[in-house]
Design a protein around this motif. Sequence first.
Motif, PDB file in Angstrom:
ATOM      1  N   SER A 101       0.756  -1.324  -0.004  1.00 14.44           N
ATOM      2  CA  SER A 101       0.036  -0.159   0.124  1.00 14.44           C
ATOM      3  C   SER A 101       0.803   1.119  -0.046  1.00 14.44           C
ATOM      4  N   ASP A 102       0.384   2.268  -0.613  1.00 16.83           N
ATOM      5  CA  ASP A 102       0.829   3.674  -0.598  1.00 16.83           C
ATOM      6  C   ASP A 102      -0.042   4.697  -1.265  1.00 16.83           C
ATOM      7  N   GLU A 103       0.341   6.012  -1.233  1.00 16.70           N
ATOM      8  CA  GLU A 103      -0.240   6.902  -1.989  1.00 16.70           C
ATOM      9  C   GLU A 103       0.518   7.532  -3.145  1.00 16.70           C
ATOM     10  N   LYS A 104      -0.357   7.638  -4.190  1.00 19.18           N
ATOM     11  CA  LYS A 104       0.167   8.463  -5.353  1.00 19.18           C
ATOM     12  C   LYS A 104      -0.475   9.921  -5.393  1.00 19.18           C
ATOM     13  N   GLY A 135      -7.260  21.392 -10.441  1.00 14.00           N
ATOM     14  CA  GLY A 135      -7.024  20.883  -8.843  1.00 14.00           C
ATOM     15  C   GLY A 135      -6.384  19.744  -9.085  1.00 14.00           C
ATOM     16  N   ALA A 136      -6.034  19.061  -7.960  1.00 13.70           N
ATOM     17  CA  ALA A 136      -5.371  17.787  -7.685  1.00 13.70           C
ATOM     18  C   ALA A 136      -5.702  16.770  -6.650  1.00 13.70           C
ATOM     19  N   LEU A 137      -5.669  15.729  -6.590  1.00 12.49           N
ATOM     20  CA  LEU A 137      -5.924  14.974  -5.718  1.00 12.49           C
ATOM     21  C   LEU A 137      -5.066  13.540  -5.593  1.00 12.49           C
ATOM     22  N   ALA A 138      -5.079  12.955  -4.360  1.00  7.46           N
ATOM     23  CA  ALA A 138      -4.157  11.803  -3.879  1.00  7.46           C
ATOM     24  C   ALA A 138      -4.725  10.511  -4.223  1.00  7.46           C
ATOM     25  N   TYR A 139      -4.302   9.436  -4.738  1.00 14.98           N
ATOM     26  CA  TYR A 139      -4.829   8.221  -5.090  1.00 14.98           C
ATOM     27  C   TYR A 139      -4.156   7.305  -4.134  1.00 14.98           C
ATOM     28  N   LEU A 140      -5.032   6.711  -2.935  1.00 15.88           N
ATOM     29  CA  LEU A 140      -4.494   5.785  -2.203  1.00 15.88           C
ATOM     30  C   LEU A 140      -5.027   4.443  -2.681  1.00 15.88           C
ATOM     31  N   THR A 158      -3.240  13.653   1.207  1.00 13.63           N
ATOM     32  CA  THR A 158      -2.613  12.366   2.104  1.00 13.63           C
ATOM     33  C   THR A 158      -2.331  12.953   3.658  1.00 13.63           C
ATOM     34  N   ASP A 159      -2.726  11.978   4.581  1.00 12.32           N
ATOM     35  CA  ASP A 159      -2.463  12.040   5.772  1.00 12.32           C
ATOM     36  C   ASP A 159      -2.942  10.773   6.681  1.00 12.32           C
ATOM     37  N   ILE A 160      -2.817  10.860   7.941  1.00  9.96           N
ATOM     38  CA  ILE A 160      -3.217   9.782   8.762  1.00  9.96           C
ATOM     39  C   ILE A 160      -4.626   9.223   8.611  1.00  9.96           C
ATOM     40  N   VAL A 161      -5.627  10.256   8.329  1.00  7.21           N
ATOM     41  CA  VAL A 161      -6.982  10.024   8.407  1.00  7.21           C
ATOM     42  C   VAL A 161      -7.436   9.675   6.895  1.00  7.21           C
ATOM     43  N   PRO A 162      -6.873   9.941   5.861  1.00  2.88           N
ATOM     44  CA  PRO A 162      -6.996   9.507   4.584  1.00  2.88           C
ATOM     45  C   PRO A 162      -6.596   7.936   4.317  1.00  2.88           C
TER      46      PRO A 162
END
Length: 301
Positions: A101-104, A135-140, A158-162
């Motif tokens: 797992s990770d975030e893009k 805009g921009a978003l993160a993909y987890l 991205t953060d602990i909550v997401p």
Amino acid sequence: MQVAEAKALACQLPAETGIPLSRWSCPELASELTARGITDSISASTVRRWLREDALKPWQYRSWIFIRDPDFRARAQRVLDLYARTFEGVPLGEDEYVLSSDEKTSIQARCRCQPSLAPGQTRAMRVNHEYGRGGALAYLVAYDVHRAEIHGRCEPTTDIVPFMALVEQVMTQEPYAGARRVFWIVDNGSSHRGRRSIDRMAARFPNAVLVHTPVHASWLNQIEIFFSIVQRKVVSPNDFTDLAEVRERLRGFEDHYNATAQPFQWRFTTSDLDNLLARLDRHTPADRQGESSVTPAAAEH
């Protein structure tokens, strides 16, 4: 003599010679050789031919980083063992799973000012260079290493909550909810760093085990392979009307990918790891060796 001096100059950093460049090119070397009076006049092609004799390419560069994690080998072996369906020397059972797992981060919605043109005979796809920002978003993403299944979600950042939202999404569905253990392989990003992240995960889901890659070793995380696929097949070239279209495309690609995906053929083993660390030790200065690498014997204690 001129050839030797040209090669010697090529083997120096330009800044060391007072030239405000980061690296040499053949035209710049030719110009500097003339300026120094080493040659009366010389072409870039001649300089290139001279350098080719000793395979010198001063316009190229490679980067490196010293290993700073004192538990590098132990952590890396734990990850590699999980890929081989083993944990602490014991084979995993059928009701145990391994997720990578990770975030893009910062996937942008770039709306091209003119519609993209489909490819045609002798013509590549054409994309207008000008665009408006949407805009921009993160993909987890959590990737089931052995079942080749993707579980993803989009978040504003991205953060602990997401990240914990992704964990909640995955761990409340089967087969993970009823699994004996679910191993989550993650890097050391701020969303899931350190002992607190391990305790946080275990407190919410007792059957979840967070496993960190070594520091500066995200390349051991198979999710990075999937992210490279997403970059090539979904994100580039980036032409989205808005973030809603980005989310929809990513969700659609998950279904498309899961329908036919096969596990990655991971071939890097603990033997390869030992060989890599041995090579690093041979090329590490003696005064940095203690902090830059870990010998197999030391890692086992």
